[in-house]
Design a protein around this motif. Structure first.
Motif, short mmCIF file in Angstrom:
data_model
loop_
_atom_site.label_atom_id
_atom_site.label_comp_id
_atom_site.label_asym_id
_atom_site.label_seq_id
_atom_site.Cartn_x
_atom_site.Cartn_y
_atom_site.Cartn_z
N HIS A 1 77.77 49.84 109.16
CA HIS A 1 76.39 49.68 109.65
C HIS A 1 76.37 49.60 111.18
N TYR B 1 72.68 51.10 105.39
CA TYR B 1 72.04 51.76 106.54
C TYR B 1 70.52 51.59 106.57
N ASN B 2 69.99 50.80 105.62
CA ASN B 2 68.56 50.49 105.60
C ASN B 2 68.43 49.00 105.34
N LEU B 3 68.21 48.22 106.39
CA LEU B 3 68.19 46.77 106.27
C LEU B 3 67.03 46.26 105.43
N GLU C 1 63.84 47.74 111.68
CA GLU C 1 63.76 49.19 111.82
C GLU C 1 64.73 49.70 112.88
N SER D 1 68.22 49.97 111.51
CA SER D 1 68.33 50.69 110.23
C SER D 1 68.44 52.18 110.52
#
Length: 395
Positions: free
Chosen positions: A207, A243-245, A273, A276
């Motif tokens: 990440h 990769y998308n919190l 955002e 991410s």
């Protein structure tokens, strides 16, 4: 030992690092000095980790889930200890490992270099960013990977970075970016090929490193001042990353990394955002930055419950939507730690390792020939201990 500063010339960098291994005293005295340095370094690192652990306890409080996972982690580590001790011995005493090279002026701005046994020609380079839930990451976690890739004539630079609560996500991304810059500028002093640099991260490290890569591409696309270029990274390897919190807050909360802690690490809801990568790629203003990215390869285990494989799948979809060359490889039945720890400790053939090496050596016929006849890696941990470790793993 003198410290390496990021402004040194390549020759100066190489000379300063080599000073720790080439003193004028007698061999016996030299060994004593080296051993003393290793003990001192280990003590300093132990003190740092202990101090930060107590700081972290103040944030966590007495939570049932994290206490049970901490106990499970201790059992997991004990079961794998036969392998860890062998790797630790090589980490501290192998002349091919150059430890704690300073790459920046912030705490923990250090990296370890794993050098191949031969020095004929320039070698490909992997910059590796370790995982650790943004809390317990440490450069030595990459020692097994570094040692094994070095056996295949690949230089590995394992970056350390500030963890929470010593730093938050912007500090971590900044540290990793500085480390990448240092390697890009100085790796040729150690026999590395500056035109064959690969960036790799595992778990939280995947990440953080992907954030650093995307952020660098955005800066570059806007014409901002940069210290390294995305074009210098031949490919990016993401292992078991998230990769998308937005999709991970509740998932981690239910697994013991409580919502309040996670949001503190990520600097609040308003920053989700920004950190991410899979979400940022959907912004039309980022399309030019995406065009600068080279090959992205994502690896994930289908039985990964720490970070579900859907995290890599949705990131791959986001990358392909902006026309970034992307491959994703899902390993059936593999957990979060199987790919990075249990399988390498098992020895023999390793799908992930073979995939990475084959991609790095794809354009080097001589290296591919050597890979074809390379001896299988030896087993470091008995199978029954590996299976027990898999059952008690908190990951």
């Amino acid at each position: 030992m003198k410290e390496v500063t990021p402004t040194d010339s390549e020759e100066h960098v190489r000379r300063r690092v080599s000073e720790k291994c080439s003193v004028d005293e007698s061999p016996r005295f030299s060994r004593q000095q080296s051993f003393g340095r290793d003990i001192g370094h280990a003590a300093a690192e132990t003190y740092l980790v202990t101090r930060l652990s107590f700081n972290l306890l103040g944030y966590l409080g007495l939570g049932y889930q994290w206490i049970t996972r901490l106990l499970a982690l201790a059992c997991y580590a004990m079961l794998l200890m036969p392998g860890f001790l062998q790797v630790a011995y090589l980490y501290f005493f192998s002349p091919q490992v150059k430890r704690s090279i300073v790459y920046g002026d912030q705490p923990r701005n250090r990296l370890d270099l794993y050098l191949p046994p031969t020095s004929d020609g320039l070698k490909p380079v992997v910059i590796f960013v370790t995982g650790g839930a943004w809390i317990i990451g440490y450069k030595a976690w990459g020692s097994l990977l570094g040692l094994q890739l070095a056996e295949r004539d690949i230089i590995v630079a394992c970056l350390d970075y500030r963890n929470f609560p010593q730093g938050t996500i912007s500090d971590m991304v900044g540290d990793v970016s500085h480390g990448i810059s240092f390697v890009c500028k100085n790796i040729s002093a150690f026999g590395g090929d500056p035109n064959r640099i690969y960036l790799m991260g595992q778990s939280a490290g995947a990440h953080i490193s992907s954030c650093a890569l995307i952020e660098q591409a955005i800066k570059e696309s806007r014409g901002e001042s940069i210290s390294w270029s995305v074009s210098q990274i031949k490919a990016y390897f993401g292992l078991s990353g998230g990769y998308n919190l937005f999709k991970l807050v509740e998932h981690f909360h239910n697994r013991g990394l409580y919502r309040s802690i996670f949001l503190s690490i990520m600097e609040g809801k308003g920053s989700l955002e920004k950190f991410s990568p899979g979400v940022r790629l959907k912004d039309p203003r980022v399309k030019k930055a995406a065009s600068l990215l080279h090959h992205i390869v994502l690896f994930h285990g289908s039985a990964d419950y720490s970070i579900p494989p859907e995290a890599s799948k949705t990131f791959a979809d986001a990358l392909r939507a902006v026309e970034v060359k992307t491959d994703i490889i899902i390993y059936e039945g593999k957990s979060h730690t199987d790919l990075f720890l249990q399988d390498p400790l098992r020895g023999g053939k390793d799908e992930l390792f073979d995939h990475i090496v084959s991609m790095i050596h794809a354009e080097d016929s001589d290296a591919l020939t050597k890979d074809a006849v390379a001896p299988e890696r030896k087993r470091l941990v008995p199978e029954f201990l590996l299976k027990l470790a898999g059952k008690v793993s908190p990951f």
